[in-house]
Motif scaffolding. Structure first.
Motif, PDB file in Angstrom:
ATOM      1  N   ILE A 144      13.600  -5.147  15.905  1.00  0.00           N
ATOM      2  CA  ILE A 144      13.237  -5.230  14.498  1.00  0.00           C
ATOM      3  C   ILE A 144      13.174  -3.821  13.929  1.00  0.00           C
ATOM      4  O   ILE A 144      12.547  -2.935  14.510  1.00  0.00           O
ATOM      5  CB  ILE A 144      11.882  -5.940  14.328  1.00  0.00           C
ATOM      6  N   GLU A 145      13.842  -3.621  12.800  1.00  0.00           N
ATOM      7  CA  GLU A 145      13.843  -2.329  12.118  1.00  0.00           C
ATOM      8  C   GLU A 145      13.252  -2.507  10.728  1.00  0.00           C
ATOM      9  O   GLU A 145      13.714  -3.354   9.958  1.00  0.00           O
ATOM     10  CB  GLU A 145      15.257  -1.780  12.027  1.00  0.00           C
ATOM     11  N   THR A 165      11.545  -3.104   3.668  1.00  0.00           N
ATOM     12  CA  THR A 165      12.641  -4.026   3.951  1.00  0.00           C
ATOM     13  C   THR A 165      12.789  -4.136   5.462  1.00  0.00           C
ATOM     14  O   THR A 165      12.457  -3.204   6.194  1.00  0.00           O
ATOM     15  CB  THR A 165      13.960  -3.542   3.324  1.00  0.00           C
ATOM     16  N   GLY A 166      13.264  -5.286   5.916  1.00  0.00           N
ATOM     17  CA  GLY A 166      13.363  -5.494   7.354  1.00  0.00           C
ATOM     18  C   GLY A 166      14.634  -6.205   7.757  1.00  0.00           C
ATOM     19  O   GLY A 166      15.208  -6.975   6.993  1.00  0.00           O
ATOM     20  N   LYS A 167      15.050  -5.892   8.972  1.00  0.00           N
ATOM     21  CA  LYS A 167      16.178  -6.594   9.574  1.00  0.00           C
ATOM     22  C   LYS A 167      15.906  -6.718  11.057  1.00  0.00           C
ATOM     23  O   LYS A 167      15.072  -6.007  11.623  1.00  0.00           O
ATOM     24  CB  LYS A 167      17.495  -5.872   9.318  1.00  0.00           C
ATOM     25  N   ALA A 168      16.587  -7.655  11.675  1.00  0.00           N
ATOM     26  CA  ALA A 168      16.414  -7.891  13.104  1.00  0.00           C
ATOM     27  C   ALA A 168      17.775  -8.109  13.743  1.00  0.00           C
ATOM     28  O   ALA A 168      18.658  -8.726  13.148  1.00  0.00           O
ATOM     29  CB  ALA A 168      15.532  -9.105  13.340  1.00  0.00           C
ATOM     30  N   ARG A 169      17.907  -7.600  14.941  1.00  0.00           N
ATOM     31  CA  ARG A 169      19.106  -7.849  15.740  1.00  0.00           C
ATOM     32  C   ARG A 169      18.642  -8.610  16.974  1.00  0.00           C
ATOM     33  O   ARG A 169      17.807  -8.127  17.728  1.00  0.00           O
ATOM     34  CB  ARG A 169      19.791  -6.544  16.118  1.00  0.00           C
ATOM     35  N   VAL A 170      19.164  -9.829  17.112  1.00  0.00           N
ATOM     36  CA  VAL A 170      18.814 -10.693  18.240  1.00  0.00           C
ATOM     37  C   VAL A 170      19.909 -10.547  19.288  1.00  0.00           C
ATOM     38  O   VAL A 170      21.099 -10.659  18.978  1.00  0.00           O
ATOM     39  CB  VAL A 170      18.689 -12.167  17.785  1.00  0.00           C
ATOM     40  N   PHE A 226      20.195 -10.196  11.396  1.00  0.00           N
ATOM     41  CA  PHE A 226      19.621 -10.970  10.299  1.00  0.00           C
ATOM     42  C   PHE A 226      18.786 -10.041   9.439  1.00  0.00           C
ATOM     43  O   PHE A 226      18.054  -9.196   9.955  1.00  0.00           O
ATOM     44  CB  PHE A 226      18.735 -12.097  10.837  1.00  0.00           C
ATOM     45  N   ARG A 227      18.891 -10.199   8.128  1.00  0.00           N
ATOM     46  CA  ARG A 227      18.113  -9.403   7.175  1.00  0.00           C
ATOM     47  C   ARG A 227      17.237 -10.330   6.349  1.00  0.00           C
ATOM     48  O   ARG A 227      17.661 -11.435   6.015  1.00  0.00           O
ATOM     49  CB  ARG A 227      19.039  -8.625   6.235  1.00  0.00           C
ATOM     50  N   LEU A 228      16.044  -9.833   6.012  1.00  0.00           N
ATOM     51  CA  LEU A 228      15.171 -10.651   5.178  1.00  0.00           C
ATOM     52  C   LEU A 228      15.797 -10.941   3.829  1.00  0.00           C
ATOM     53  O   LEU A 228      15.523 -11.960   3.224  1.00  0.00           O
ATOM     54  CB  LEU A 228      13.810  -9.971   4.983  1.00  0.00           C
ATOM     55  N   ASP A 229      16.666 -10.055   3.342  1.00  0.00           N
ATOM     56  CA  ASP A 229      17.316 -10.290   2.059  1.00  0.00           C
ATOM     57  C   ASP A 229      18.640 -11.039   2.219  1.00  0.00           C
ATOM     58  O   ASP A 229      19.379 -11.217   1.270  1.00  0.00           O
ATOM     59  CB  ASP A 229      17.532  -8.983   1.306  1.00  0.00           C
ATOM     60  N   GLY A 230      18.928 -11.484   3.430  1.00  0.00           N
ATOM     61  CA  GLY A 230      20.154 -12.236   3.689  1.00  0.00           C
ATOM     62  C   GLY A 230      20.034 -13.683   3.235  1.00  0.00           C
ATOM     63  O   GLY A 230      18.951 -14.174   2.923  1.00  0.00           O
ATOM     64  N   LEU A 233       8.657 -12.950  13.070  1.00  0.00           N
ATOM     65  CA  LEU A 233       8.504 -11.760  13.899  1.00  0.00           C
ATOM     66  C   LEU A 233       8.648 -10.479  13.073  1.00  0.00           C
ATOM     67  O   LEU A 233       7.936  -9.496  13.316  1.00  0.00           O
ATOM     68  CB  LEU A 233       9.514 -11.754  15.051  1.00  0.00           C
ATOM     69  N   ILE A 234       9.537 -10.479  12.091  1.00  0.00           N
ATOM     70  CA  ILE A 234       9.666  -9.314  11.212  1.00  0.00           C
ATOM     71  C   ILE A 234       8.363  -9.100  10.448  1.00  0.00           C
ATOM     72  O   ILE A 234       7.847  -7.990  10.367  1.00  0.00           O
ATOM     73  CB  ILE A 234      10.865  -9.469  10.248  1.00  0.00           C
TER      74      ILE A 234
END
Length: 105
Positions: free
Chosen positions: A41-42, A52-57, A77-81, A91-92
């Motif tokens: 999670i970034e 802003t947040g994004k995650a790479r699974v 995946f991005r929260l703004d996606g 989790l973000i």
């Protein structure tokens, strides 16, 4: 024409190992599912205070025929996606530090 750019003032990266019971993730760009093993999670907090947040699974890919790959695959995946699994969004949100205002847009 005025173009306004916003600089991120703080960053945070968190990596979680996921339990074997983590739900499979339908891949947004093709057939099959990702069998997740961990998530990165970034988070970026901008000078306005908005985060802003994004995650790479990461995990193994199960193709539509049911076969698993031997290589590690990933999906971002991005929260703004337009689509993000609920558990990834949760989790973000959980990784966002107190005082940071997390935005979905």
């Amino acid at each position: 024409m005025t173009v306004r750019t916003e600089q991120a003032s703080e960053f945070r990266t968190v990596v979680y190992k996921l339990p074997d019971s983590a739900p499979e993730v339908p891949l947004p760009y093709g057939g099959g599912h990702l069998i997740p093993s961990h998530i990165r999670i970034e988070l970026s907090r901008h000078t306005t205070g908005i985060c802003t947040g994004k995650a790479r699974v990461f995990g193994k890919w199960r193709n539509p025929g049911g076969d698993l790959t031997s290589d590690l695959e990933d999906a971002e995946f991005r929260l703004d996606g337009h689509w993000i699994p609920d558990w990834v969004a949760e989790l973000i949100h959980a990784a966002c530090p107190i005082g940071w205002q997390l935005s979905r847009s």
